[in-house]
Design a protein around this motif. Structure first.
Motif, PDB file in Angstrom:
ATOM      1  N   PHE A  41      11.493   1.205 -11.304  1.00 20.83           N
ATOM      2  CA  PHE A  41      10.933   2.032 -10.239  1.00 20.83           C
ATOM      3  C   PHE A  41       9.919   3.033 -10.777  1.00 20.83           C
ATOM      4  O   PHE A  41       8.909   3.328 -10.117  1.00 20.83           O
ATOM      5  CB  PHE A  41      12.049   2.754  -9.485  1.00 20.83           C
ATOM      6  N   LEU A  42      10.141   3.555 -11.972  1.00 23.21           N
ATOM      7  CA  LEU A  42       9.171   4.467 -12.574  1.00 23.21           C
ATOM      8  C   LEU A  42       7.852   3.747 -12.850  1.00 23.21           C
ATOM      9  O   LEU A  42       6.763   4.310 -12.653  1.00 23.21           O
ATOM     10  CB  LEU A  42       9.736   5.054 -13.871  1.00 23.21           C
ATOM     11  N   MET A  43       7.939   2.491 -13.301  1.00 26.00           N
ATOM     12  CA  MET A  43       6.735   1.700 -13.522  1.00 26.00           C
ATOM     13  C   MET A  43       5.981   1.483 -12.220  1.00 26.00           C
ATOM     14  O   MET A  43       4.746   1.607 -12.171  1.00 26.00           O
ATOM     15  CB  MET A  43       7.103   0.342 -14.142  1.00 26.00           C
ATOM     16  N   CYS A  44       6.727   1.175 -11.152  1.00 23.30           N
ATOM     17  CA  CYS A  44       6.093   0.950  -9.850  1.00 23.30           C
ATOM     18  C   CYS A  44       5.373   2.212  -9.373  1.00 23.30           C
ATOM     19  O   CYS A  44       4.246   2.145  -8.858  1.00 23.30           O
ATOM     20  CB  CYS A  44       7.140   0.530  -8.818  1.00 23.30           C
ATOM     21  N   ILE A  45       6.012   3.356  -9.554  1.00 20.22           N
ATOM     22  CA  ILE A  45       5.403   4.625  -9.145  1.00 20.22           C
ATOM     23  C   ILE A  45       4.140   4.899  -9.957  1.00 20.22           C
ATOM     24  O   ILE A  45       3.095   5.288  -9.415  1.00 20.22           O
ATOM     25  CB  ILE A  45       6.413   5.779  -9.307  1.00 20.22           C
ATOM     26  N   ALA A  46       4.225   4.680 -11.261  1.00 25.18           N
ATOM     27  CA  ALA A  46       3.073   4.940 -12.134  1.00 25.18           C
ATOM     28  C   ALA A  46       1.889   4.045 -11.779  1.00 25.18           C
ATOM     29  O   ALA A  46       0.743   4.526 -11.682  1.00 25.18           O
ATOM     30  CB  ALA A  46       3.476   4.722 -13.593  1.00 25.18           C
ATOM     31  N   PHE A  47       2.147   2.757 -11.565  1.00 16.63           N
ATOM     32  CA  PHE A  47       1.057   1.840 -11.234  1.00 16.63           C
ATOM     33  C   PHE A  47       0.515   2.090  -9.822  1.00 16.63           C
ATOM     34  O   PHE A  47      -0.668   1.880  -9.567  1.00 16.63           O
ATOM     35  CB  PHE A  47       1.522   0.394 -11.369  1.00 16.63           C
ATOM     36  N   ALA A  48       1.395   2.524  -8.913  1.00 17.89           N
ATOM     37  CA  ALA A  48       0.945   2.841  -7.553  1.00 17.89           C
ATOM     38  C   ALA A  48      -0.015   4.026  -7.571  1.00 17.89           C
ATOM     39  O   ALA A  48      -0.990   4.064  -6.811  1.00 17.89           O
ATOM     40  CB  ALA A  48       2.142   3.156  -6.673  1.00 17.89           C
ATOM     41  N   ILE A  49       0.243   4.980  -8.457  1.00 15.55           N
ATOM     42  CA  ILE A  49      -0.646   6.138  -8.593  1.00 15.55           C
ATOM     43  C   ILE A  49      -1.962   5.733  -9.271  1.00 15.55           C
ATOM     44  O   ILE A  49      -3.047   6.175  -8.879  1.00 15.55           O
ATOM     45  CB  ILE A  49       0.040   7.257  -9.407  1.00 15.55           C
ATOM     46  N   ALA A  50      -1.854   4.852 -10.265  1.00 11.92           N
ATOM     47  CA  ALA A  50      -3.033   4.443 -11.029  1.00 11.92           C
ATOM     48  C   ALA A  50      -3.936   3.490 -10.255  1.00 11.92           C
ATOM     49  O   ALA A  50      -5.156   3.496 -10.443  1.00 11.92           O
ATOM     50  CB  ALA A  50      -2.609   3.799 -12.343  1.00 11.92           C
ATOM     51  N   SER A  51      -3.341   2.681  -9.383  1.00 16.43           N
ATOM     52  CA  SER A  51      -4.127   1.690  -8.632  1.00 16.43           C
ATOM     53  C   SER A  51      -3.697   1.670  -7.166  1.00 16.43           C
ATOM     54  O   SER A  51      -2.540   1.339  -6.872  1.00 16.43           O
ATOM     55  CB  SER A  51      -3.936   0.297  -9.245  1.00 16.43           C
ATOM     56  N   PRO A  52      -4.588   1.984  -6.246  1.00 17.04           N
ATOM     57  CA  PRO A  52      -4.251   2.019  -4.824  1.00 17.04           C
ATOM     58  C   PRO A  52      -3.822   0.663  -4.263  1.00 17.04           C
ATOM     59  O   PRO A  52      -3.112   0.603  -3.262  1.00 17.04           O
ATOM     60  CB  PRO A  52      -5.563   2.480  -4.163  1.00 17.04           C
ATOM     61  N   THR A  53      -4.270  -0.421  -4.894  1.00 14.83           N
ATOM     62  CA  THR A  53      -3.967  -1.759  -4.384  1.00 14.83           C
ATOM     63  C   THR A  53      -2.602  -2.280  -4.853  1.00 14.83           C
ATOM     64  O   THR A  53      -2.168  -3.332  -4.392  1.00 14.83           O
ATOM     65  CB  THR A  53      -5.049  -2.764  -4.826  1.00 14.83           C
ATOM     66  N   PHE A  54      -1.949  -1.555  -5.755  1.00 16.94           N
ATOM     67  CA  PHE A  54      -0.696  -2.060  -6.325  1.00 16.94           C
ATOM     68  C   PHE A  54       0.369  -2.281  -5.250  1.00 16.94           C
ATOM     69  O   PHE A  54       1.093  -3.287  -5.275  1.00 16.94           O
ATOM     70  CB  PHE A  54      -0.166  -1.100  -7.389  1.00 16.94           C
ATOM     71  N   LEU A  55       0.496  -1.340  -4.314  1.00 13.95           N
ATOM     72  CA  LEU A  55       1.533  -1.436  -3.278  1.00 13.95           C
ATOM     73  C   LEU A  55       1.071  -2.176  -2.024  1.00 13.95           C
ATOM     74  O   LEU A  55       1.787  -2.184  -1.026  1.00 13.95           O
ATOM     75  CB  LEU A  55       2.013  -0.031  -2.899  1.00 13.95           C
ATOM     76  N   SER A  56      -0.100  -2.794  -2.082  1.00 13.89           N
ATOM     77  CA  SER A  56      -0.555  -3.574  -0.925  1.00 13.89           C
ATOM     78  C   SER A  56       0.337  -4.800  -0.746  1.00 13.89           C
ATOM     79  O   SER A  56       0.868  -5.352  -1.724  1.00 13.89           O
ATOM     80  CB  SER A  56      -2.006  -4.014  -1.105  1.00 13.89           C
ATOM     81  N   LEU A  57       0.511  -5.214   0.476  1.00 18.25           N
ATOM     82  CA  LEU A  57       1.382  -6.354   0.772  1.00 18.25           C
ATOM     83  C   LEU A  57       0.907  -7.611   0.055  1.00 18.25           C
ATOM     84  O   LEU A  57       1.706  -8.391  -0.474  1.00 18.25           O
ATOM     85  CB  LEU A  57       1.439  -6.584   2.279  1.00 18.25           C
ATOM     86  N   THR A  58      -0.391  -7.802   0.018  1.00 18.83           N
ATOM     87  CA  THR A  58      -0.954  -8.981  -0.654  1.00 18.83           C
ATOM     88  C   THR A  58      -0.600  -9.001  -2.131  1.00 18.83           C
ATOM     89  O   THR A  58      -0.226 -10.036  -2.685  1.00 18.83           O
ATOM     90  CB  THR A  58      -2.486  -9.000  -0.498  1.00 18.83           C
TER      91      THR A  58
END
Length: 331
Positions: free
Chosen positions: A30-47
């Motif tokens: 989950f920490l990795m997901c949070i870090a990448f979501a902050i670094a890249s706006p497209t990380f949490l996109s559904l696609t």
């Protein structure tokens, strides 16, 4: 009385260590997901999320098989070529007759399982170290894949086959892009079946016993050679399934497909807590390891990190996981 108390304290410390090892991975994920979501706006996109799930499906199936092998205190370096053989064989069958969809899949999967019997024979009967045995199988299987494919990829045009790697359970266009890739469903089924085999059958208990202490297992009446043989063949069967999914995703049977896939599979298994010395490992841990490796690769790509550096990072992760396993056992 003091001795009893010390023993109790030791048990409590062991429980705490096990608890931390089991649940720290979830926190890291989950920490990795949070870090990448902050670094890249497209990380949490559904696609992107669906793309990550599709990408990890092949490695997930391979990692499940690798988990079984490593629990027996073995390893398999030949999983990439075994995947390639399954894809090439099925593609060649479909080239002859596109209506032979079921036959192509079954023969493709079985071809990988049959090839893995060479490893199983060397390890269980000839007592060849798994590293050397699977290195032999890797070379032989790669050569066989190149020979039967004549060194070139073979396209797959059968729509049903392609759906195994690229299809969805329902049309994402009608659900706002929300759907589950069929490859992920195949991974879930594999996880469920192998979990039942590993945790609910005598064979599963024998896998742990052979990996934990082979001599003690033999002394208790377990046929260790048979357990190892079946485990490597089962791993080959799973490689065949992964090979079919991969061939469907890239719409061709390629003799060099899945090259280097053993790296990600082994990394996921070790990160997931399976001990390289055998006897310890969980399917759930491997799945978390697969997710961590998949998210890590995807996040680094989105951040523009070179694939060369990704290999360095994965190598360091393996070293860290092995060191953690060693420290846990010493503690």
């Amino acid at each position: 009385m003091m001795k009893f108390k010390n023993k109790t304290v030791q048990l409590n410390n062991d429980n705490i260590t096990t608890y931390i090892r089991s649940y720290a991975l979830v926190g890291i994920f989950f920490l990795m997901c949070i870090a990448f979501a902050i670094a890249s706006p497209t990380f949490l996109s559904l696609t992107n999320i669906i793309g990550v799930l599709r990408q990890i499906s092949t490695n997930g199936i391979l990692a499940i098989g690798m988990t079984l092998v490593i629990i027996t205190a073995g390893i398999d370096l030949s999983i990439g070529p075994l995947c390639a053989i399954a894809g090439v064989v099925s593609a060649l069958i479909l080239e002859k007759n596109e209506d032979m969809f079921v036959v192509a899949i079954l023969v493709g999967i079985l071809s990988a399982a049959v090839m893995s019997m060479w490893t199983a024979f060397l390890v269980s009967k000839m007592k060849v170290p798994p590293f050397i045995a699977t290195l032999s199988t890797m070379s032989v299987a790669q050569g066989v894949a190149l020979v039967i494919a004549n060194g070139v990829p073979h396209s797959i045009s059968n729509e049903t086959y392609v759906q195994l790697g690229n299809g969805y359970l329902w049309d994402p266009n009608k659900t706002g892009g929300l759907s589950i890739p069929i490859s992920v469903l195949i991974l879930v089924i594999v996880v469920g079946v192998i979990a039942v085999v590993l945790y609910k059958t005598k064979y599963g208990r024998y896998i742990y016993a052979v990996g934990g202490n082979e001599n003690a297992a033999i002394a208790s009446g377990i046929n260790a050679a048979r357990v190892k043989f079946c485990t490597y063949v089962l791993n080959g069967l799973l490689c065949g399934i992964a090979g079919i999914v991969l061939a469907g995703r890239i719409t061709s049977g390629q003799p060099t497909a899945a090259s280097g896939y053993e790296m990600d599979a082994i990394t996921a298994v070790i990160v997931g807590g399976t001990s390289m010395t055998g006897g310890v490992g969980k399917i759930s841990g491997t799945i978390i390891g697969v997710l961590i490796i998949g998210v890590l690769s995807n996040g680094l790509i989105l951040m523009g990190v070179s694939s060369y550096y990704q290999q360095i990072i994965k190598g360091l992760i393996i070293a860290a996981a092995v060191l953690l396993d060693m420290r846990t056992k010493k503690g």
